[in-house]
Design an enzyme around this catalytic site. Structure first.
Site: not given
Lengths: 281, 169
Positions: B38, B103
């Site tokens: 990222h 998640k």
């Protein structure tokens, strides 16, 4: 004196690490199977069904249970009449973690430097090793592959000894419930009470190795385990935080003497892929 | 529980019909990215460099696979905790990202950003790698191999099971 060769310990350790990476604690699986059969909650059944299927497929397809194949944690009980020839237990554990990483293969999940470089060690070493000296000549190794998600949601509290029991239970349960799905429930909850700051954390870790759902020999602690388990499972978070009645599979407490001014409590969470084994050499 | 079989790239109407708690079986090409990837993707965006794949047409999966055993399509596959990427999500949404797989819960701020960009956040079950691996058609390192598990992997999915966590209006 008894002499054990470093290579023999390493061989047994590597084999154990590989084995648990593909096989969850059978008692944990059994609890989830029972809950799956009894649940009326559609999402919970779906999630538990997938977890149960995974436990079967992992061995068949030779795929580790979880992509976070974990960090090797070893709690060793080492007889005082035992000599290990050729290496320290730490060196042996590091070699076994690296050997298993290449052999299985497992994900390299250890960062060499925790803060500045965050560089992956590339082979899952070093392992985390705790040694306790015991009577006799035996070497018992409690081995776990511990994932990062549940470890990140674990916590430690230095409470006042005057804290009412109800408050203690509430604080523990609240933190676990707040962790939501991040620790990958259904969880096994290891609670260390007493000792001191670092000792209660180790007790919490060791509590995870207890036989799943065993009854605590002291009736007060046995009742505490049951109450905390029941409180967690009433919260409705459920498997993977998707709802339902099975947020925790078991709560295990280990306790020890502590300073009169202290009440240290640590809670170590274990995800549903409960990868651990005890071996004796 | 409604089950949707969807293939990437998703159209706006595919996303609009989803409700939180629905199950999705997702197919198509996706890319993995965790914390380190990222940071690197955002560096490229900030430099104004075109990303090597079109965020609008794919999904970002918060996943660091384990290595493949010999002869296998992939190693162990599964979602990592999404909240670590909460502060790193907006720049990707601004570049057109519509589908995120991870998640667990998101921060209120990140949830709002996902909704405002008409995107969908799907949660996959953690710790079911062997089940998920059966839905992986291919898995190759795509960018920054030196990051190991944290590299960007390109995966082709065939009906990966996940659930709708957050969906934009």
């Amino acid at each position: 004196m008894r002499y054990l060769k470093a290579e023999d310990i390493q061989k047994a350790l590597t084999q154990a690490i590989c084995q648990i990476s593909y096989e969850s604690d059978p008692k944990a699986v059994e609890r989830m199977r029972t809950a799956h059969e009894q649940s009326n909650h559609e999402l919970e059944r779906d999630v538990l069904g997938a977890i149960l299927e995974n436990n079967e497929l992992a061995a068949i397809d030779n795929i580790p249970l979880c992509q976070d194949t974990g960090c090797t944690v070893i709690i060793a009980e080492m007889g005082r009449e035992l000599v290990i020839e050729g290496a320290t237990l730490q060196e042996i554990a590091d070699r076994a973690a690296a050997e298993a990483q290449g052999k299985c293969p497992l994900r390299a999940s250890i960062s060499y430097d925790p803060l500045f470089r965050r560089k992956n060690s590339g082979n899952n070493s070093p392992a985390i090793v705790h040694i306790r000296q015991v009577e006799g000549k035996r070497l018992k190794l409690k081995i776990a592959q511990k994932g990062g998600g549940a470890e990140n949601m674990s916590f430690l509290m230095m409470l006042s000894p005057a804290t009412p029991l109800e408050k203690i239970k509430e604080q523990i349960v609240q933190r676990i419930v707040e962790s939501g799905s991040r620790a990958c429930p259904p969880l096994v909850v290891g609670i260390g009470i007493g000792g001191n700051f670092e000792r209660c954390a180790l007790l919490a870790k060791e509590a995870l190795f207890e036989e799943l759902g065993r009854k605590h020999p002291d009736e007060h602690y046995a009742a505490l385990e049951q109450e905390i388990l029941s409180m967690i499972n009433k919260c409705g978070k459920g498997a993977q935080g998707m709802g339902g009645g099975l947020t925790a599979l078991a709560v295990h407490v280990l306790h020890e003497a502590c300073h009169i001014a202290s009440l240290p409590i640590a809670v170590n969470l274990q995800c549903h892929a409960h990868r651990h084994v005890d071996i004796e050499l | 529980m409604q089950v949707h079989e969807l293939r990437l790239p998703l159209r706006a109407e595919d996303i609009r019909k989803l409700k939180e708690g629905d199950k999705v079986l997702l197919s198509g090409i996706i890319y993995t990215a965790r914390d380190q990837a990222h940071k690197k993707l955002i560096e490229l965006i900030e430099k104004g460099v075109d990303l090597p794949f079109k965020l609008r047409e794919t999904a970002i999966f918060y996943c660091g696979p384990s290595p493949k055993a010999e002869g296998k399509v992939c190693g162990a596959i599964g979602p990592t905790t999404s909240s670590r990427m909460d502060g790193l999500t907006l720049p990707l949404l601004q570049q057109g990202l519509k589908v995120i797989i991870g998640k667990g819960e998101r921060s209120a701020e990140c949830e709002r950003q996902i909704r405002e960009h008409g995107a969908v956040y799907l949660t996959a079950i953690g710790g079911i790698s062997a089940v998920l691996a059966r839905t992986i058609v291919s898995c190759e390192t795509y960018l920054w191999e030196e990051l190991g598990a944290e590299a960007v992997y390109r995966m082709e999915l065939d009906r990966l099971p996940c659930y709708v966590g957050i969906v934009g209006d």
